[in-house]
Scaffold this motif. Structure first.
Motif, mmCIF file in Angstrom:
data_model
loop_
_atom_site.group_PDB
_atom_site.id
_atom_site.type_symbol
_atom_site.label_atom_id
_atom_site.label_comp_id
_atom_site.label_asym_id
_atom_site.label_seq_id
_atom_site.Cartn_x
_atom_site.Cartn_y
_atom_site.Cartn_z
ATOM 1 N N PHE A 219 31.636 -24.102 -45.868
ATOM 2 C CA PHE A 219 30.445 -23.267 -45.236
ATOM 3 C C PHE A 219 31.191 -24.271 -43.220
ATOM 4 C CE2 PHE A 219 26.784 -25.206 -42.845
ATOM 5 C CZ PHE A 219 25.781 -24.457 -42.286
ATOM 6 N N GLU A 220 31.990 -25.306 -43.892
ATOM 7 C CA GLU A 220 32.311 -26.050 -42.627
ATOM 8 C C GLU A 220 33.619 -25.353 -42.070
ATOM 9 O OE1 GLU A 220 30.852 -28.664 -41.369
ATOM 10 O OE2 GLU A 220 31.917 -29.386 -39.473
ATOM 11 N N ILE A 221 34.664 -24.808 -42.792
ATOM 12 C CA ILE A 221 35.213 -23.484 -42.278
ATOM 13 C C ILE A 221 34.537 -22.631 -41.718
ATOM 14 C CG2 ILE A 221 37.222 -21.663 -43.180
ATOM 15 C CD1 ILE A 221 38.773 -24.759 -43.500
ATOM 16 N N TYR A 222 33.323 -22.134 -41.686
ATOM 17 C CA TYR A 222 33.286 -20.670 -41.477
ATOM 18 C C TYR A 222 32.510 -21.099 -39.982
ATOM 19 C CZ TYR A 222 30.815 -15.553 -41.736
ATOM 20 O OH TYR A 222 30.115 -14.560 -41.156
ATOM 21 N N ASN A 223 31.472 -22.245 -40.490
ATOM 22 C CA ASN A 223 30.141 -22.320 -39.405
ATOM 23 C C ASN A 223 31.190 -22.835 -38.167
ATOM 24 O OD1 ASN A 223 27.939 -20.788 -39.998
ATOM 25 N ND2 ASN A 223 28.073 -21.839 -41.877
ATOM 26 N N ARG A 224 32.173 -23.627 -38.341
ATOM 27 C CA ARG A 224 32.440 -25.011 -37.204
ATOM 28 C C ARG A 224 34.299 -24.632 -37.802
ATOM 29 N NH1 ARG A 224 28.232 -26.818 -38.007
ATOM 30 N NH2 ARG A 224 28.087 -27.484 -39.823
ATOM 31 N N PRO A 225 34.923 -23.429 -37.484
ATOM 32 C CA PRO A 225 36.489 -22.917 -37.831
ATOM 33 C C PRO A 225 37.107 -24.517 -36.528
ATOM 34 C CG PRO A 225 35.638 -21.297 -36.229
ATOM 35 C CD PRO A 225 34.481 -22.209 -37.012
ATOM 36 N N ALA A 226 38.032 -24.954 -36.945
ATOM 37 C CA ALA A 226 38.715 -25.875 -36.386
ATOM 38 C C ALA A 226 39.197 -25.392 -34.869
ATOM 39 C CB ALA A 226 39.214 -26.555 -37.050
ATOM 40 N N THR A 227 39.546 -24.268 -35.245
ATOM 41 C CA THR A 227 41.258 -23.263 -34.436
ATOM 42 C C THR A 227 40.760 -22.037 -34.234
ATOM 43 O OG1 THR A 227 42.546 -22.529 -36.186
ATOM 44 C CG2 THR A 227 42.706 -25.182 -35.684
ATOM 45 N N ARG A 228 41.516 -21.349 -33.559
ATOM 46 C CA ARG A 228 41.224 -20.255 -33.403
ATOM 47 C C ARG A 228 41.671 -19.288 -34.275
ATOM 48 N NH1 ARG A 228 40.909 -16.489 -27.806
ATOM 49 N NH2 ARG A 228 40.866 -19.251 -26.904
ATOM 50 N N PHE A 229 43.040 -19.748 -35.191
ATOM 51 C CA PHE A 229 43.210 -18.728 -36.573
ATOM 52 C C PHE A 229 42.017 -18.681 -36.822
ATOM 53 C CE2 PHE A 229 45.639 -18.609 -40.354
ATOM 54 C CZ PHE A 229 46.016 -16.916 -40.324
ATOM 55 N N VAL A 230 41.744 -19.950 -37.715
ATOM 56 C CA VAL A 230 40.618 -20.159 -38.717
ATOM 57 C C VAL A 230 39.231 -19.412 -38.317
ATOM 58 C CG1 VAL A 230 39.154 -21.410 -40.151
ATOM 59 C CG2 VAL A 230 41.469 -21.908 -39.116
ATOM 60 N N ALA A 231 39.249 -19.164 -37.452
ATOM 61 C CA ALA A 231 38.266 -18.813 -36.498
ATOM 62 C C ALA A 231 38.136 -16.959 -36.865
ATOM 63 C CB ALA A 231 37.777 -18.910 -35.403
ATOM 64 N N ASN A 232 39.801 -16.805 -36.855
ATOM 65 C CA ASN A 232 39.948 -15.141 -37.338
ATOM 66 C C ASN A 232 40.206 -14.832 -37.989
ATOM 67 O OD1 ASN A 232 39.063 -14.748 -34.231
ATOM 68 N ND2 ASN A 232 41.153 -15.541 -33.672
ATOM 69 N N PHE A 233 40.865 -15.222 -39.026
ATOM 70 C CA PHE A 233 41.058 -15.747 -40.467
ATOM 71 C C PHE A 233 40.127 -15.657 -41.574
ATOM 72 C CE2 PHE A 233 42.918 -16.068 -44.069
ATOM 73 C CZ PHE A 233 43.706 -14.785 -44.364
ATOM 74 N N VAL A 234 38.620 -16.089 -41.484
ATOM 75 C CA VAL A 234 38.024 -16.149 -42.328
ATOM 76 C C VAL A 234 36.715 -15.434 -41.667
ATOM 77 C CG1 VAL A 234 36.178 -17.465 -43.232
ATOM 78 C CG2 VAL A 234 38.510 -18.759 -42.709
ATOM 79 N N GLY A 235 36.432 -14.700 -42.451
ATOM 80 C CA GLY A 235 35.166 -13.699 -41.630
ATOM 81 C C GLY A 235 35.886 -13.279 -40.661
ATOM 82 N N GLN A 236 34.018 -12.357 -39.922
ATOM 83 C CA GLN A 236 34.533 -11.730 -39.297
ATOM 84 C C GLN A 236 34.579 -12.520 -37.734
ATOM 85 O OE1 GLN A 236 32.625 -7.744 -39.814
ATOM 86 N NE2 GLN A 236 33.336 -6.811 -37.614
ATOM 87 N N LEU A 237 34.946 -11.743 -36.298
ATOM 88 C CA LEU A 237 34.267 -12.620 -35.603
ATOM 89 C C LEU A 237 34.194 -11.740 -34.335
ATOM 90 C CD1 LEU A 237 33.953 -15.832 -35.065
ATOM 91 C CD2 LEU A 237 35.710 -15.488 -33.880
ATOM 92 N N ASN A 238 32.536 -11.714 -33.192
ATOM 93 C CA ASN A 238 32.687 -10.871 -32.041
ATOM 94 C C ASN A 238 33.574 -11.609 -31.071
ATOM 95 O OD1 ASN A 238 31.312 -9.068 -32.922
ATOM 96 N ND2 ASN A 238 29.563 -10.173 -33.659
ATOM 97 N N ARG A 239 33.986 -11.647 -30.564
ATOM 98 C CA ARG A 239 34.423 -12.293 -29.141
ATOM 99 C C ARG A 239 33.631 -11.595 -27.832
ATOM 100 N NH1 ARG A 239 39.944 -15.017 -28.399
ATOM 101 N NH2 ARG A 239 39.732 -13.819 -26.655
ATOM 102 N N ILE A 240 33.107 -12.608 -27.418
ATOM 103 C CA ILE A 240 32.745 -12.485 -25.670
ATOM 104 C C ILE A 240 33.707 -13.541 -24.489
ATOM 105 C CG2 ILE A 240 30.413 -12.505 -24.372
ATOM 106 C CD1 ILE A 240 29.024 -12.767 -27.554
ATOM 107 N N GLU A 241 33.936 -12.386 -23.452
ATOM 108 C CA GLU A 241 34.247 -12.499 -22.961
ATOM 109 C C GLU A 241 33.376 -13.630 -21.827
ATOM 110 O OE1 GLU A 241 37.554 -13.617 -22.478
ATOM 111 O OE2 GLU A 241 37.973 -12.331 -23.918
ATOM 112 N N ALA A 242 33.263 -14.843 -21.711
ATOM 113 C CA ALA A 242 32.445 -15.106 -20.683
ATOM 114 C C ALA A 242 32.830 -16.164 -19.622
ATOM 115 C CB ALA A 242 30.972 -16.052 -21.621
ATOM 116 N N ARG A 243 31.986 -15.674 -17.769
ATOM 117 C CA ARG A 243 32.548 -17.135 -17.200
ATOM 118 C C ARG A 243 31.634 -18.288 -17.078
ATOM 119 N NH1 ARG A 243 32.549 -17.076 -11.449
ATOM 120 N NH2 ARG A 243 31.127 -15.703 -11.290
ATOM 121 N N VAL A 244 32.225 -19.889 -16.867
ATOM 122 C CA VAL A 244 31.133 -20.935 -16.843
ATOM 123 C C VAL A 244 30.762 -20.843 -15.491
ATOM 124 C CG1 VAL A 244 30.879 -23.046 -17.746
ATOM 125 C CG2 VAL A 244 32.045 -21.547 -19.559
ATOM 126 N N ILE A 245 29.660 -21.272 -15.546
ATOM 127 C CA ILE A 245 28.979 -20.720 -13.866
ATOM 128 C C ILE A 245 28.855 -22.616 -14.154
ATOM 129 C CG2 ILE A 245 27.344 -20.180 -12.499
ATOM 130 C CD1 ILE A 245 28.409 -18.019 -12.826
#
Ligand code: ADP
Ligand code: MG
Length: 349
Positions: A219-245
């Motif tokens: 549950f933790e791996i999927y919902n709170r991936p620790a690194t970019r690699f984990v986030a991309n390797f486990v499950g599908q992921l939408n990336r949204i480019e955003a600028r922080v105001i």
């Protein structure tokens, strides 16, 4: 103290460092998966635990005992490999009894153990059969019975399901897990299949380039991936480019539209990520993120509709549940998707 302890384990083949500072503590009876792409070092870690490969440096302890210097047959470990490694000229019963015979277990005890193991794997009548008379799934169950017959302290499974048909693979997942629980045997399971790892494991070790990037519950791996690699390797992921105001209030801009996330963010440009199921159909003021875009793909899968929506150049994949009263949106139509700020995965590392 953990039952199986791996500390600062390293392995190099020549100048190629294939396992780097690998650390893992496994509790007695725990089911751990090593998950990662091909070549990341999973098998090498397993082979070092089994004793087929010696570490360049590092410690491996089982039940408090240092096993690094011990030969494989002195380690009390059972192992199952990807390819059916059964002896083709021996019957199922002889295969299961093989390790017991090598260990000098007497005939009566051997026969009793074979009966017990064949019952355990749900093939009580297959003792006299030869491996070629069994399906692939049955052969892997026999391989499991053979590994377990010697009552090992630790069970090591190296992609035992990957040569099987999809349907058998899924049913064997549950079966392996049930047998593992029944025996309470400490297990390390190697796979490159994220679904397998998530569905079977108490904890998952995600590996990349010889390094354990994250060790956590599924549950933790999927919902709170620790690194970019984990986030991309486990499950599908939408990336949204955003600028922080405004980092403190979490005000961001996506393609000229501002959103207030109400959670703090790192400053500058950030990559926000969302799982496809975190996007919901329709505007919803109760959710912090409302994104409007064009539908570029509609995949009606039955229970789920997978949409592709272009939001300011971000191609988002959204999985929405089918509802009989709400047909899927038309191609090229404009839709609004909503998401909660708490479902956002913020990628910095
Ligand atoms: P995985 O099981 O994750 O696919 P492996 O542990 O089999 O990965 O391999 C990790 C890396 O180590 C690969 O680059 C592989 O080529 C290399 N490797 C594995 N075994 C040997 C060996 N005996 N000699 C040289 N290189 C090896
Ligand atoms: Mg491997």
């Amino acid at each position: 103290m953990a039952f199986l302890e791996i500390e600062h384990l390293e392995k190099s083949f020549g100048t190629n460092r294939v396992v780097k500072d690998f650390n893992l503590s496994v509790a007695k009876g725990e089911f751990i998966s090593l998950l990662g792409p091909s070549g990341c070092g999973k098998t090498t870690v397993l082979r070092m635990v089994a004793g087929f490969e010696s570490p360049s440096t590092g410690a491996i302890r089982i039940d408090g005992k240092d096993v690094v210097k011990l030969r494989p047959n002195q380690r009390n470990i059972g192992m199952v490999f990807q390819a059916y490694a059964l002896f083709p000229n021996l019957t199922v019963a002889q295969n299961v009894a093989f390790g017991l015979k090598v260990a000098g277990v007497g005939r009566a005890e051997r026969e009793a153990r074979v009966v017990e193991m064949l019952r355990l794997i749900g093939l009580p009548d297959k003792g006299p059969s030869y491996p070629f008379q069994l399906s692939g799934g049955q052969q892997q169950r026999v391989a499991l019975a053979r590994a377990l017959a010697v009552r090992p302290q630790v069970l090591l499974l190296d992609e035992p399901l990957s040569a099987l048909d999809a349907k058998i693979r899924v049913s064997l997942r549950a079966e392996i897990r049930q047998i593992q629980r029944e025996l309470g045997i400490t297990t390390i399971f190697v796979t490159h299949d994220q679904e397998e790892a998530l569905s079977m494991s108490d904890r998952v070790v995600v590996m990349n380039g010889g390094v354990a990037e994250q060790v956590a519950e599924p549950f933790e791996i999927y919902n709170r991936p620790a690194t970019r690699f984990v986030a991309n390797f486990v499950g599908q992921l939408n990336r949204i480019e955003a600028r922080v105001i405004a980092p403190t209030t979490g005000e961001i801009e996506i393609g000229g539209t501002r959103h207030m996330l109400g959670r703090s963010l790192p400053s500058g440009d950030v990559a926000l990520a969302l799982r496809p199921e975190a996007l919901h159909m329709g505007a919803d003021p109760a959710r912090e993120l409302n994104l409007t875009g064009q539908v570029t793909e509609v995949d009606f899968l039955g229970s789920v509709i997978r949409l592709r929506v272009d939001v300011a150049g971000n191609r988002l994949s959204a999985d929405v549940f089918n509802r009989p009263d709400a047909p899927p949106p038309a191609l090229n139509s404009t839709v609004t998707l909503s998401a909660s700020a708490s479902d956002l995965i913020i990628l910095t590392a």
